[in-house]
Design an enzyme around this catalytic site. Structure first.
Site, PDB file in Angstrom:
ATOM      1  N   ASN A   1       0.861  -1.190   0.000  1.00 27.91           N
ATOM      2  CA  ASN A   1       0.000   0.000   0.000  1.00 27.91           C
ATOM      3  C   ASN A   1       0.890   1.230   0.000  1.00 27.91           C
ATOM      4  OD1 ASN A   1      -2.931   0.990   0.417  1.00 27.91           O
ATOM      5  ND2 ASN A   1      -1.736   2.229   1.839  1.00 27.91           N
TER       6      ASN A   1
ATOM      7  N   GLU B   1      -0.549   0.391  -5.684  1.00 30.53           N
ATOM      8  CA  GLU B   1      -0.471   1.724  -6.303  1.00 30.53           C
ATOM      9  C   GLU B   1       0.756   1.872  -7.205  1.00 30.53           C
ATOM     10  OE1 GLU B   1      -1.352   1.370  -3.067  1.00 30.53           O
ATOM     11  OE2 GLU B   1      -3.044   2.689  -2.619  1.00 30.53           O
TER      12      GLU B   1
ATOM     13  N   ASP C   1      -5.242  21.523   7.307  1.00 27.13           N
ATOM     14  CA  ASP C   1      -5.640  20.422   6.429  1.00 27.13           C
ATOM     15  C   ASP C   1      -6.140  20.954   5.100  1.00 27.13           C
ATOM     16  OD1 ASP C   1      -6.100  17.824   5.552  1.00 27.13           O
ATOM     17  OD2 ASP C   1      -6.619  17.168   7.562  1.00 27.13           O
TER      18      ASP C   1
HETATM   19  C1  LIG Z   1      -0.726  15.744   0.068  1.00 30.27           C
HETATM   20  C2  LIG Z   1      -1.563  14.715   0.737  1.00 30.27           C
HETATM   21  C3  LIG Z   1      -1.514  14.553   2.103  1.00 30.27           C
HETATM   22  C4  LIG Z   1      -2.262  13.580   2.740  1.00 30.27           C
HETATM   23  N1  LIG Z   1      -2.160  13.407   4.083  1.00 30.27           N
HETATM   24  C5  LIG Z   1      -2.790  12.356   4.673  1.00 30.27           C
HETATM   25  C6  LIG Z   1      -2.584  12.085   6.055  1.00 30.27           C
HETATM   26  O1  LIG Z   1      -1.870  12.799   6.749  1.00 30.27           O
HETATM   27  N2  LIG Z   1      -3.210  11.009   6.578  1.00 30.27           N
HETATM   28  C7  LIG Z   1      -4.005  10.179   5.821  1.00 30.27           C
HETATM   29  O2  LIG Z   1      -4.487   9.177   6.351  1.00 30.27           O
HETATM   30  N3  LIG Z   1      -4.243  10.439   4.531  1.00 30.27           N
HETATM   31  C8  LIG Z   1      -3.650  11.507   3.932  1.00 30.27           C
HETATM   32  N4  LIG Z   1      -3.844  11.763   2.620  1.00 30.27           N
HETATM   33  C9  LIG Z   1      -4.806  10.966   1.872  1.00 30.27           C
HETATM   34  C10 LIG Z   1      -4.287   9.634   1.478  1.00 30.27           C
HETATM   35  O3  LIG Z   1      -2.951   9.646   1.060  1.00 30.27           O
HETATM   36  C11 LIG Z   1      -5.134   9.157   0.306  1.00 30.27           C
HETATM   37  O4  LIG Z   1      -6.477   9.179   0.681  1.00 30.27           O
HETATM   38  C12 LIG Z   1      -4.777   7.794  -0.140  1.00 30.27           C
HETATM   39  O5  LIG Z   1      -5.484   7.582  -1.297  1.00 30.27           O
HETATM   40  C13 LIG Z   1      -5.176   6.703   0.832  1.00 30.27           C
HETATM   41  O6  LIG Z   1      -4.964   5.502   0.144  1.00 30.27           O
HETATM   42  P1  LIG Z   1      -5.380   4.115   0.783  1.00 30.27           P
HETATM   43  O7  LIG Z   1      -6.834   4.218   1.074  1.00 30.27           O
HETATM   44  O8  LIG Z   1      -5.018   3.142  -0.280  1.00 30.27           O
HETATM   45  O9  LIG Z   1      -4.541   3.971   1.999  1.00 30.27           O
HETATM   46  C14 LIG Z   1      -3.119  12.758   1.976  1.00 30.27           C
HETATM   47  C15 LIG Z   1      -3.181  12.923   0.600  1.00 30.27           C
HETATM   48  C16 LIG Z   1      -2.424  13.889  -0.025  1.00 30.27           C
HETATM   49  C17 LIG Z   1      -2.510  14.035  -1.512  1.00 30.27           C
END
Ligand SMILES: Cc1cc2nc3c(=O)[nH]c(=O)nc-3n(C[C@H](O)[C@H](O)[C@H](O)COP(=O)(O)O)c2cc1C
Length: 439
Positions: free
Chosen positions: A140, A201, A247
């Site tokens: 992931n 990914e 955020d």
């Molecule tokens: C710049 C940026 C910062 C992010 N920061 C966080 C974070 O601090 N914590 C979090 O859980 N998701 C954060 N996200 C969202 C996740 O990276 C995003 O939803 C991701 O698709 C989750 O993938 P998953 O569901 O496969 O784990 C962030 C996304 C971006 C683009």
């Protein structure tokens, strides 16, 4: 294309602002980046961090993604769909640029980690993709903000039930992780997606553009070989206070107890480039919103002929979207609203317009609402829906999705009326040179 090649190519096109004057990672760089929002900014000299350069803004505009992936802007959505539908395992290499320099000791103070606002809990890494291996679902990759706690530890914000959190919960002891910064844009885009569990990914990124991977030194994870910086470590079961920090919506996120990451090894490229993005800035927004457009598009296409989708920056690129359809029946607009909510669970407000309205022009969207929408017939409201925890006006429930109301506006031309009454008048073309003085 790796990040440094992108910055060079963008520079040749005049898209990069270069700051040669020495700048501080303590508030100053964030303020300069904010003042140049939308541009790629390259900071050549960082006080106290000799050898490092910092870039911001590389994900702030769709044309940067188009340049990096070698695609026209209009093809980005289809290419994301292709990657999700048919991911391709990345090629594995033995030697990689990200391993050119192996730091003799772990000292996070040597990295140019920015402090963004005086009210922040501390310096934060903002453009880090964390790679983990889930025993059930496989690899992931996701972005997580990281609060620097000391020379070797971060507190990571892991939103509940997302891939990294689930893997961390499933793991009995420490969860090995690799924190990658300064990524090729296809990796950043893929890391921001939430594909079905089990979809890697990096295999999606590899469809967008070839993405070689290399094995970490201290664990069995595979990381993008062209990353500028890799921090290998473990997500421990220890918790620390994380936040406050801005955020996506540009409002302040609060303080929570979050997992501590222990860093074991730092490697980077020669002449490394550190990527920093502003929380709530254009890069953060585009990375969040752009991967939701294919999922909304796919859902709307099940019920109507969807032509285009835009997750709009005014809604934090998360809460608002405009959907363009070719209307073929009386219920298409209403059905498209409901489908859009299914396509992106955090979507709060959506406007559906006809194919003659340019969804990239907010004035045209407002014009469609003004001339084609009646609230008593075309407004769809839903109450007590699971919504985004990022919306401060939602009813927050710790550890769960917030509860919210949702609203959809069907701003398409009503069915079975004279369509001519709804068309914008068109003036004829003129050759202005014939009418204006050349002075
Ligand atoms: C710049 C940026 C910062 C992010 N920061 C966080 C974070 O601090 N914590 C979090 O859980 N998701 C954060 N996200 C969202 C996740 O990276 C995003 O939803 C991701 O698709 C989750 O993938 P998953 O569901 O496969 O784990 C962030 C996304 C971006 C683009």
């Amino acid at each position: 294309m790796d990040l440094r090649s992108l910055v060079d190519r963008a520079d040749a096109l005049g898209w990069v602002k270069t700051v040669t004057r020495p700048v501080s990672a303590e508030l100053e760089m964030a303020n300069v980046a904010n003042a140049l929002a939308g541009r790629i900014v390259r900071f050549e000299s960082i006080l106290g961090h000799a050898g490092w350069r910092v870039v911001t803004g590389v994900c702030a505009d769709r044309r940067y993604f188009a340049l990096s992936l070698g695609l026209p802007r209009e093809r980005l959505r289809d290419q994301m769909v292709a990657g999700i539908r048919n991911p391709q395992t990345p090629p594995r290499v033995e030697r990689a640029p990200c391993h050119e320099v192996v730091e003799p000791r772990v000292d996070l103070n040597e990295l140019p980690i920015l402090r963004h606002l005086p009210t922040d809990a501390g310096p934060y890494v903002t453009a880090a993709a964390i790679i983990v291996f889930d025993p059930q679902d496989g690899p992931n990759v996701a972005f997580h903000r990281l609060l620097q706690l000391n020379r070797h530890q971060f507190a990571a914000r892991l939103v509940e039930n997302r891939g990294t959190y689930v893997a961390w919960q499933r793991c009995k002891g420490d969860l090995p992780c690799a924190i990658c910064v300064g990524l090729p844009l296809q990796v950043s885009l893929a890391a921001a997606m939430s594909p079905a569990a089990g979809l890697d990914e990096l295999a999606i990124a590899n469809v967008l553009s070839v993405t070689p991977v290399v094995n970490c030194h201290t664990n069995h994870l595979w990381v993008p070989a062209e990353a500028e910086l890799v921090m290998e470590g473990r997500i421990t079961k220890n918790l620390a206070r994380e936040g406050p920090f801005p955020d996506l919506t540009g409002t302040m996120d609060g303080v929570r107890e979050q997992p501590v990451i222990e860093i074991d090894r730092i490697t980077h490229r020669r002449d490394p480039i550190y990527h920093a993005l502003l929380p709530g800035g254009l890069e953060h927004k585009l990375l969040m919103g752009m991967p939701r457009e294919p999922t909304i598009f796919a859902e709307v296409n099940r019920v109507a002929e969807c032509r285009d989708v835009l997750v709009t920056p005014g809604g934090g690129s998360w809460l608002h979207a405009v959907v363009q359809i070719a209307k073929r029946g009386p219920e298409d607009g209403r059905q498209a609203v409901l489908a859009a909510f299914r396509g992106h669970g955090s979507l709060k407000h959506v406007v559906v317009v006809d194919a003659d309205v340019d969804i990239h022009d907010p004035q045209q969207v407002e014009w469609a609402i003004a001339t084609r929408f009646q609230a008593d017939q075309d407004l769809i409201t839903l109450f007590d829906q699971p919504g985004s925890s990022l919306d401060p006006s939602g009813r927050q429930q710790p550890g769960q999705k917030a509860l919210t109301s949702k609203m959809g506006l069907d701003a398409t031309v009503p069915w079975q009326v004279d369509p001519n009454a709804f068309q914008r008048v068109q003036y004829g073309p003129v050759e202005l040179d014939l009418y204006l003085d050349r002075t």
